[in-house]
Design a protein around this motif. Sequence first.
Motif, short mmCIF file in Angstrom:
data_model
loop_
_atom_site.label_atom_id
_atom_site.label_comp_id
_atom_site.label_asym_id
_atom_site.label_seq_id
_atom_site.Cartn_x
_atom_site.Cartn_y
_atom_site.Cartn_z
N GLN A 81 0.81 -1.21 0.00
CA GLN A 81 0.00 0.00 0.00
C GLN A 81 0.85 1.27 0.00
OE1 GLN A 81 -2.61 -0.40 3.37
NE2 GLN A 81 -3.63 -2.22 2.53
N ASN A 82 2.04 1.17 0.57
CA ASN A 82 2.91 2.34 0.62
C ASN A 82 3.89 2.40 -0.55
OD1 ASN A 82 2.73 4.00 3.41
ND2 ASN A 82 2.21 1.86 3.80
N GLY A 83 3.68 1.53 -1.53
CA GLY A 83 4.48 1.60 -2.75
C GLY A 83 5.91 1.16 -2.60
N ILE A 84 6.18 0.32 -1.60
CA ILE A 84 7.55 -0.14 -1.37
C ILE A 84 7.83 -1.45 -2.10
CG2 ILE A 84 9.20 -0.83 0.43
CD1 ILE A 84 7.66 1.04 2.33
N ILE A 85 6.81 -2.32 -2.20
CA ILE A 85 6.93 -3.57 -2.94
C ILE A 85 5.74 -3.68 -3.89
CG2 ILE A 85 8.20 -4.75 -1.11
CD1 ILE A 85 5.58 -6.11 -0.29
N PHE A 86 5.83 -4.62 -4.83
CA PHE A 86 4.76 -4.79 -5.81
C PHE A 86 3.59 -5.59 -5.27
CE2 PHE A 86 8.22 -3.98 -8.95
CZ PHE A 86 7.63 -2.90 -9.58
N ASN A 87 3.87 -6.65 -4.48
CA ASN A 87 2.81 -7.57 -4.10
C ASN A 87 3.02 -8.05 -2.67
OD1 ASN A 87 1.31 -10.17 -3.86
ND2 ASN A 87 0.82 -9.76 -6.02
N GLY A 88 2.05 -7.74 -1.81
CA GLY A 88 2.15 -8.13 -0.42
C GLY A 88 2.03 -9.63 -0.20
N ARG A 89 1.23 -10.30 -1.02
CA ARG A 89 1.07 -11.75 -0.86
C ARG A 89 2.35 -12.48 -1.24
NH1 ARG A 89 -5.05 -12.98 -3.20
NH2 ARG A 89 -6.16 -11.67 -1.66
N VAL A 90 2.98 -12.01 -2.29
CA VAL A 90 4.26 -12.62 -2.68
C VAL A 90 5.29 -12.40 -1.57
CG1 VAL A 90 6.18 -12.48 -4.31
CG2 VAL A 90 3.82 -12.44 -5.14
N PHE A 91 5.24 -11.24 -0.95
CA PHE A 91 6.15 -10.96 0.16
C PHE A 91 5.93 -11.98 1.29
CE2 PHE A 91 7.18 -8.99 4.21
CZ PHE A 91 8.43 -8.42 3.98
N ALA A 92 4.66 -12.20 1.65
CA ALA A 92 4.36 -13.16 2.72
C ALA A 92 4.79 -14.57 2.32
CB ALA A 92 2.87 -13.12 3.03
N LEU A 93 4.55 -14.95 1.04
CA LEU A 93 4.94 -16.27 0.56
C LEU A 93 6.44 -16.46 0.62
CD1 LEU A 93 4.34 -18.97 -0.86
CD2 LEU A 93 4.47 -17.74 -3.06
N MET A 94 7.18 -15.48 0.14
CA MET A 94 8.63 -15.60 0.14
C MET A 94 9.20 -15.56 1.55
SD MET A 94 9.29 -16.18 -2.94
CE MET A 94 11.07 -16.18 -2.80
N ALA A 95 8.53 -14.86 2.46
CA ALA A 95 8.97 -14.87 3.85
C ALA A 95 8.88 -16.27 4.43
CB ALA A 95 8.14 -13.89 4.67
N GLU A 96 7.81 -17.00 4.06
CA GLU A 96 7.65 -18.39 4.50
C GLU A 96 8.71 -19.28 3.85
OE1 GLU A 96 5.76 -19.70 6.69
OE2 GLU A 96 4.20 -18.22 7.11
N LEU A 97 8.88 -19.15 2.56
CA LEU A 97 9.79 -20.03 1.83
C LEU A 97 11.25 -19.81 2.22
CD1 LEU A 97 8.21 -19.90 -1.76
CD2 LEU A 97 8.00 -21.72 -0.03
#
Length: 470
Positions: A81-97
Amino acid sequence: MQTPQPSVKVPGPRNGKHRRSAVSRVLLWTSVIFATLLVAVVAIGFYAYSLYSMPGPLAADKVYMVAPGQSVTAIGDALEQNGIIFNGRVFALMAELTGQRTRLKAGEYAFAKDASMSDVMALIASGKAVTYKISVPEGFTSAMAVERVNANEVLTGDPVAVPPEGSILPDTYVFRRGMTREKLVEDMQAAQTKLLADLWAKRQPVPVITTPEQAVTLASIVEKETAVPEERPLIASVFINRLAKGMRLQSDPTIIYGIAGGKGRLDRPLTRADIEAVTPYNTYRINGLPPGPIANPGRAALEAVLNPQPTDKLYFVADGSGGHAFSATLEEHNRNVKKWRQIAGNEAAAEAADDGDQAPAATDTGTVQPPAVASNDAINAPLADVAPAPETTAATPAPAAPEAPASTTAPPAPQQQASAVPPKPQAKPAQASKPAAPATADTPATPLQPGTVVTVGGHTTVIPRLRPAP
């Protein structure tokens, strides 16, 4: 004729065509589904990794606060939402992986332009949040330090009250957004307590400093007397020698503190009325140390008091180069005074210094009046270089003439103080102008003019030139 035998059918091979077809179809569809899922996973993984590693959407550096207590999904959504990354879900997924989910830390972070999602996650996992600094210079009063803390917009919480004078360690403190003002001041006090305990345990014992509180008080005066680090042990030695001889410290910064308190500075020059006024902090009028510190001394001033340089010095005077000339005899001191007066171009004061080469006048009790040790505030605005006449009590014998301590002031470099003027003997009253009357309710106190010869406590002294403002 033979009877025909009934025919016996021999069972043929079993027909498993239909069963094999069903199994084949199941296996086929399973393979297709698996292959499809595999392709989808690979595609999603490739897409996610591409977003994870490619430059991010930030067009410029940005500071953002990751709030405490957020889940990895909430962090990702907020970053998107603050324009720092493209996709929050991908961020959460990659944090898990990548195993970073449990390592993400709250704090304020500075994200660089075009930072990838990988860079963003690594920074948050490192905990290297943005830090801020606040400095408390040596010689600041507690009120001045707290004023700076309360004015800081990054710190949180209510404004804090002023702690006891001398309880804060002057230093540069690093903190992060979210720290409260109260916690920062507590850290400043804890740092001072720890330092004082360490230095006290390693001190060189002197009879006149028997408690850590006394050490802080004297160190605060030393702090105000000079900004030259190598001079602090010498100035501490002068004051310790004076205390050991039962002589008054006669330090201008103590007068200023008695008038201005935590403000730490005067908006006018010192006057004769200031010097004559009796306050708990006026070391021209009280014996020994004042009741408490007049500022927050730094480490160097504390070390100077707790490990003073052993000398026989009793006075010091500015030498015209930003430092001081120290002396143990009145004659030597008066020569130093004359020298800096000539450098300063104050002919009237230089002439008075010539007259001061004589032994000081005796009091009615027969004891010698020791000259003053005066100074200017080394931290704050320039002050009038006022050097009043010295005093001792009848109960405390002073050194015999001409060994009576004296010091004087000179125009040092900015943020540098000086010491006191030797008394002008009363044997030459023709050179003295009429003393100014003390301030009363009807007569306001006025600054003494440079070159004026005035009488204080039965003795005369010269008012030197004012220092130029730094």
